[in-house]
Design an enzyme around this catalytic site. Structure first.
Site, PDB file in Angstrom:
ATOM      1  N   ASP A  30       0.545  -0.906  -0.392  1.00 18.97           N
ATOM      2  CA  ASP A  30      -0.219  -0.109  -0.138  1.00 18.97           C
ATOM      3  C   ASP A  30       0.825   1.458   0.477  1.00 18.97           C
ATOM      4  O   ASP A  30       1.965   1.141   1.017  1.00 18.97           O
ATOM      5  CB  ASP A  30      -0.872  -0.085   1.673  1.00 18.97           C
ATOM      6  CG  ASP A  30      -1.947   1.293   1.063  1.00 18.97           C
ATOM      7  OD1 ASP A  30      -3.556   0.372   1.078  1.00 18.97           O
ATOM      8  OD2 ASP A  30      -2.113   2.074   1.132  1.00 18.97           O
ATOM      9  N   HIS A  98     -10.597  -5.542  -3.224  1.00 22.32           N
ATOM     10  CA  HIS A  98      -8.975  -5.559  -2.897  1.00 22.32           C
ATOM     11  C   HIS A  98      -9.323  -6.321  -1.584  1.00 22.32           C
ATOM     12  O   HIS A  98     -10.026  -5.335  -1.013  1.00 22.32           O
ATOM     13  CB  HIS A  98      -7.828  -4.315  -2.494  1.00 22.32           C
ATOM     14  CG  HIS A  98      -8.944  -2.953  -3.106  1.00 22.32           C
ATOM     15  ND1 HIS A  98      -9.736  -1.742  -3.569  1.00 22.32           N
ATOM     16  CD2 HIS A  98      -8.772  -2.520  -1.414  1.00 22.32           C
ATOM     17  CE1 HIS A  98     -10.216  -1.426  -2.726  1.00 22.32           C
ATOM     18  NE2 HIS A  98      -9.654  -1.086  -1.417  1.00 22.32           N
TER      19      HIS A  98
HETATM   20  P1  5GP Z   1      -9.606   1.551   0.232  1.00 21.54           P
HETATM   21  O1  5GP Z   1      -9.933   3.145   0.786  1.00 21.54           O
HETATM   22  O2  5GP Z   1     -10.347   1.337  -1.384  1.00 21.54           O
HETATM   23  O3  5GP Z   1      -9.964  -0.144   1.294  1.00 21.54           O
HETATM   24  O4  5GP Z   1      -8.435   1.195   0.296  1.00 21.54           O
HETATM   25  C1  5GP Z   1      -7.582   1.709  -1.368  1.00 21.54           C
HETATM   26  C2  5GP Z   1      -6.097   2.045  -0.559  1.00 21.54           C
HETATM   27  O5  5GP Z   1      -5.407   1.824  -1.572  1.00 21.54           O
HETATM   28  C3  5GP Z   1      -5.610   2.886  -0.035  1.00 21.54           C
HETATM   29  O6  5GP Z   1      -5.295   2.405   1.593  1.00 21.54           O
HETATM   30  C4  5GP Z   1      -4.918   3.564  -0.751  1.00 21.54           C
HETATM   31  O7  5GP Z   1      -3.075   3.882   0.611  1.00 21.54           O
HETATM   32  C5  5GP Z   1      -4.512   2.450  -1.422  1.00 21.54           C
HETATM   33  N1  5GP Z   1      -3.742   3.333  -2.992  1.00 21.54           N
HETATM   34  C6  5GP Z   1      -4.314   4.543  -3.171  1.00 21.54           C
HETATM   35  N2  5GP Z   1      -3.893   4.641  -4.701  1.00 21.54           N
HETATM   36  C7  5GP Z   1      -2.575   4.138  -4.600  1.00 21.54           C
HETATM   37  C8  5GP Z   1      -1.489   3.784  -5.679  1.00 21.54           C
HETATM   38  O8  5GP Z   1      -1.263   4.483  -6.721  1.00 21.54           O
HETATM   39  N3  5GP Z   1      -0.389   2.551  -5.366  1.00 21.54           N
HETATM   40  C9  5GP Z   1      -0.569   1.739  -4.051  1.00 21.54           C
HETATM   41  N4  5GP Z   1       0.677   0.959  -3.637  1.00 21.54           N
HETATM   42  N5  5GP Z   1      -1.526   2.050  -3.302  1.00 21.54           N
HETATM   43  C10 5GP Z   1      -2.614   2.932  -3.429  1.00 21.54           C
END
Ligand code: 5GP
Ligand code: ZN
Length: 112
Positions: A30, A98
């Site tokens: 992440d 995810h």
């Molecule tokens: P959600 O909030 O949808 O459950 O999780 C999305 C996750 O994706 C977040 O923890 C955020 O930090 C991660 N994330 C967002 N954009 C990117 C990116 O460009 N690269 C990586 N490695 N992680 C990302």
């Protein structure tokens, strides 16, 4: 899916730090870690959220892959947390299915 951030990451179009991968799943660090170990595990197939999962194999395969990632990172014995945020109230910000694999410290309960 064209324009999907995680499809582009799994396809290698956008750089990421890969942890593990196979023909169906991809795990990477992440970008904004919330624990000493914070890995995202995704299916290569575009599925927007848990609401869009059609079969047990899609989500069951992802969970077992996340379990294997945790094992290969040495988290199995001490423990780890697998989180699957869904839609706005669940805190989902990227609409490609995810699971977060979080470890390396004791987790709090309940989550915020
Ligand atoms: P959600 O909030 O949808 O459950 O999780 C999305 C996750 O994706 C977040 O923890 C955020 O930090 C991660 N994330 C967002 N954009 C990117 C990116 O460009 N690269 C990586 N490695 N992680 C990302
Ligand atoms: Zn996608």
């Amino acid at each position: 899916m064209t324009g999907c951030l995680f499809c582009r990451i799994a396809g290698g179009e956008i750089p990421s730090t890969v942890v593990q991968q196979d023909d169906r799943f991809y795990a990477f660090r992440d970008i904004d870690p919330k624990a000493p170990v914070h890995v995202l595990a995704i299916p290569r197939e575009h599925i927007a959220s848990l609401n869009d999962v059609r079969g047990v194999d899609q989500v069951g395969g992802l969970l077992l892959f996340a379990r294997d990632v945790a094992r290969s990172l040495g988290l199995s014995e001490r423990g780890y947390r697998v989180v699957l945020n869904t839609n706005a109230d669940g805190g989902q910000t990227v609409f490609h299915l995810h699971v977060h694999v979080l470890g390396g410290r004791a987790m709090q309960w309940p989550p915020g």
